[in-house]
Enzyme design. Structure first.
Site, PDB file in Angstrom:
ATOM      1  N   GLU A 290      35.749  63.195  53.046  1.00 39.24           N
ATOM      2  CA  GLU A 290      36.881  62.897  52.158  1.00 39.24           C
ATOM      3  C   GLU A 290      38.046  62.290  52.936  1.00 39.24           C
ATOM      4  O   GLU A 290      38.479  62.843  53.947  1.00 39.24           O
ATOM      5  CB  GLU A 290      37.358  64.148  51.428  1.00 39.24           C
ATOM      6  CG  GLU A 290      38.451  63.841  50.405  1.00 39.24           C
ATOM      7  CD  GLU A 290      38.800  65.015  49.513  1.00 39.24           C
ATOM      8  OE1 GLU A 290      39.313  64.790  48.407  1.00 39.24           O
ATOM      9  OE2 GLU A 290      38.559  66.172  49.933  1.00 39.24           O
TER      10      GLU A 290
ATOM     11  N   TYR B 103      47.627  72.333  50.206  1.00 36.68           N
ATOM     12  CA  TYR B 103      48.661  71.862  51.137  1.00 36.68           C
ATOM     13  C   TYR B 103      49.725  72.934  51.313  1.00 36.68           C
ATOM     14  O   TYR B 103      50.870  72.752  50.938  1.00 36.68           O
ATOM     15  CB  TYR B 103      49.280  70.551  50.628  1.00 36.68           C
ATOM     16  CG  TYR B 103      48.351  69.362  50.749  1.00 36.68           C
ATOM     17  CD1 TYR B 103      48.115  68.752  51.983  1.00 36.68           C
ATOM     18  CD2 TYR B 103      47.684  68.868  49.639  1.00 36.68           C
ATOM     19  CE1 TYR B 103      47.255  67.666  52.102  1.00 36.68           C
ATOM     20  CE2 TYR B 103      46.817  67.792  49.737  1.00 36.68           C
ATOM     21  CZ  TYR B 103      46.607  67.203  50.970  1.00 36.68           C
ATOM     22  OH  TYR B 103      45.748  66.131  51.083  1.00 36.68           O
TER      23      TYR B 103
ATOM     24  N   ASP C 104      46.084  61.574  45.967  1.00 38.09           N
ATOM     25  CA  ASP C 104      46.110  62.168  47.303  1.00 38.09           C
ATOM     26  C   ASP C 104      44.870  61.842  48.123  1.00 38.09           C
ATOM     27  O   ASP C 104      44.967  61.453  49.284  1.00 38.09           O
ATOM     28  CB  ASP C 104      46.261  63.682  47.173  1.00 38.09           C
ATOM     29  CG  ASP C 104      46.076  64.394  48.500  1.00 38.09           C
ATOM     30  OD1 ASP C 104      46.884  64.146  49.414  1.00 38.09           O
ATOM     31  OD2 ASP C 104      45.100  65.152  48.641  1.00 38.09           O
TER      32      ASP C 104
ATOM     33  N   ASP D 125      40.301  62.770  44.805  1.00 40.96           N
ATOM     34  CA  ASP D 125      40.529  63.184  43.422  1.00 40.96           C
ATOM     35  C   ASP D 125      41.687  62.378  42.849  1.00 40.96           C
ATOM     36  O   ASP D 125      42.095  61.372  43.434  1.00 40.96           O
ATOM     37  CB  ASP D 125      40.840  64.687  43.373  1.00 40.96           C
ATOM     38  CG  ASP D 125      41.890  65.073  44.407  1.00 40.96           C
ATOM     39  OD1 ASP D 125      42.855  64.301  44.592  1.00 40.96           O
ATOM     40  OD2 ASP D 125      41.750  66.138  45.055  1.00 40.96           O
TER      41      ASP D 125
END
Length: 617
Positions: free
Chosen positions: A568, A321, A162, A165
């Site tokens: 990120e 999410y 995703d 990670d």
């Protein structure tokens, strides 16, 4: 003197005939001159002249035509000279060094597009293809599915990680694949011009191949979906997982659980949209396209039959999410299934007023018009407005399609700087998430929708649209998209490109495990990688094309690896970036592909009857 004639008559010998030979010769010469005083034809001349004295012929007989010898000689000479000259020119051209006029350099959007697609190569999980072109990545998580004894599905190898990670979340990932497919359907010519069409199709297939593993894709009815692989919730203590550990995906040795959902309408409908849109991308591969359509039908049926939000009973999904509703996915998924199949039942569902009402189509709110992995309403309304603009289906769809079109126009108005629906930073970045962290993923989605709507209107020969009483040109929308993407690419107060590898000044401490740990043949364990997480040194590996989370509401940015709100990247964010970049890239005159989206849609009206037979008295 008389003699006897052998024929019986007297033979008279004339004494004059007894002249000397000289006289006789003179007489013959006089005779010859008299004979030659008139012209002789060629046959007569040949009698008189010897073989060596014959005149040269003036004509040449070529069998089918007779030509003058002079013309024939000149023609052959000219042909030989031309052949020699052509050969000489060819020899010169091949031996003299060539100096090609250089092609104009690609525009910034095309350069950024090439890089943004590479991020997906860096996010691949499973056994990597031979030419993945990311040297610091390798095969990883080859036991996904097998390591969880409770999982019904044992092969979950593949797909995409995703973000920074190694978790695989199907909800944002399926939105990312839908966005990539949508951009290919609309702008395949621009992808081709950028040399990226095959690349982006390979990326889509890598995602859809994985989705087909996450449920029984051969069945017509299913009861569950594998929604997630890996875990990120660290509230349970220091148990090794994908957030507690800082490891390269290739070195992961801890078990990775599989989360299955049985009531997840939002996830099922979004995955159906991903497979349905991809089936249009791969329509030339009939077998694979049909496989995707069948999977999309099965998933959408599951979504409709077993209602519920996928994040309601999943700790990780709720944290990272969280889905606020599944009604927008119903409209979104039904629209894509209609385009993929041409089945009117999906169009009827997508245009059901009650469905649109539950999705929030008729009321505003602070987040109205914000297109994201959670809320697809703005995208679904634009997608269905396309049908009205180009096919005009009329009754019974016109009323709701007209409403969607009007709502889309209002959303486009809200993006413009003349209105106050959304604030902007001093540097000009629109605050679609109202100052909350990680703003860029929403900005790129809005830039894509704005450019696409502009191109829709251009393809429909419409110069603009109304915001209240004021008329705005489509150029205004494109300008909005350009200014937002230009901000991301470096035209901001920091002078920072938020796409890694683009320009000279971009984030060097990206929050990404694989990029931050060197590939040095040392296997760093769960805590062994913490020193790389906490290091102040730049990442040893450049994750080209990654769009980081972005600046804050004051245009500030901290290039710190441990602050994921700044540094990120995510695949959902990068998918929106790719879509916006390809829409803006290349020549402005190269617009959308009007017809590919409708390749499975039957004629909207019945075929007219044949003309009557001729009248006979």
């Amino acid at each position: 003197m008389y003699g006897r004639d052998p024929w019986g008559g007297p033979l008279e010998i004339n004494t004059a005939d007894s002249a000397t030979d000289d006289d006789r010769s003179r007489n013959l010469n006089d005779f010859d001159r008299a004979a030659l005083s008139r012209p002789l034809d060629e046959t007569q001349q040949s009698w008189l002249l010897g073989p060596g004295e014959q005149k040269k012929k003036k004509y040449v007989d070529l069998g089918c035509i007779i030509v003058s010898r002079k013309i024939f000689v000149w023609t052959v000479g000219i042909i030989l000279a031309a052949g020699f000259l052509a050969g000489l020119i060819t020899l010169i051209v091949k031996t003299v060094p060539r100096h090609h006029r250089p092609h104009p350099p690609p525009d910034n959007y095309t350069v950024a597009l090439n890089k943004a697609l590479m991020f997906f190569n860096a996010q691949k999980s499973g056994k990597l293809p031979k030419h993945n072109n990311v040297t610091w990545r390798g095969n990883s998580c080859m036991n996904d599915g097998k390591s969880d004894s409770s999982s019904v599905i044992k092969d979950l190898v593949g797909g995409y990680y995703d973000a920074g990670d190694a978790i695989k979340f199907n909800f944002p990932k399926s939105f990312a694949m839908t966005m990539l497919s949508w951009s290919v359907i609309e702008y395949s010519a621009k992808y081709e011009a950028a040399g990226e069409l095959n690349h982006v199709k390979d990326l889509i297939k890598w995602g859809t191949d994985y989705f087909l593993k996450t449920f029984n894709s051969s069945a017509d009815t299913i009861g569950s979906i594998a929604a997630q692989v890996g875990v990120g919730d660290t509230s349970g203590g220091p148990t090794p997982n994908d957030h507690y550990c800082w490891m390269r995906p290739e070195d992961i040795d801890y078990p990775r659980p599989v989360y299955e959902c049985h009531s997840c309408s939002d996830l099922g409908a979004e995955m159906a949209a991903a497979l349905a849109s991809a089936s249009i991308v791969f329509k030339d591969n009939k077998a694979y396209s049909q496989k995707l359509v069948h999977g999309a039908r099965t998933l959408f049926k599951f979504a409709r039959d077993q209602r519920g939000r996928y994040s309601a009973g999943a700790a990780d999904a709720g944290i990272f999410y969280n889905s606020t509703s599944y009604w927008d996915e119903f409209v979104w998924g039904a629209a894509w299934l209609y385009y993929a199949t041409g089945n009117n039942s999906y169009l009827q569902l997508a245009t059901t007023p009650g469905l649109a009402k539950h999705a929030g189509a008729f009321w505003g709110g602070p987040d109205y018009g914000v297109f994201s992995w959670d809320n697809k309403l703005a995208g679904a309304q634009l997608l269905l407005s396309r049908l009205r603009l180009f096919l005009s289906p009329g009754y019974p769809y016109e009323e709701i399609l007209s409403t969607f079109h009007n709502q889309t126009s209002i959303v486009m108005c809200s993006y413009l700087p003349y209105f106050t629906s959304f604030n902007r930073t001093k540097g000009g970045l629109i605050q679609l998430n109202h100052g909350r962290p990680q703003p860029l993923q929403y900005v790129v989605n809005a830039a894509f929708l704005a450019t696409l709507f502009s191109d829709y209107l251009a393809a429909a020969d419409t110069p603009g649209w109304y915001c209240g009483p004021n008329f705005y040109s489509t150029d205004v929308l494109r300008k909005f998209a350009e200014t937002q993407i230009d901000y991301i690419l470096g035209k901001n107060p920091k002078g920072m490109s938020y796409v890694v590898g683009f320009g000279n000044h971009y984030p060097k401490h990206v929050h990404h495990r694989g990029a931050s740990i060197p590939k040095n043949k040392i296997n760093y364990n769960c805590k062994g990688g913490w020193k790389w997480r906490d290091s102040s040194k730049p990442n040893p590996n450049t994750i080209v094309g990654a769009m980081v989370a972005g600046p804050d509401k004051h245009d500030g940015f901290h290039d710190v690896r441990t602050n994921y709100n700044y540094t990120e990247p995510t695949i959902a964010g990068n998918a929106g970036l790719v879509a916006a970049l390809v829409a803006l890239s290349g020549e402005k005159t190269v617009g959308i592909d009007k017809n590919t989206m409708f390749s499975a849609v039957p004629p909207m009206f019945p075929t007219p009857p044949p003309p009557p037979a001729p009248w006979k008295p």
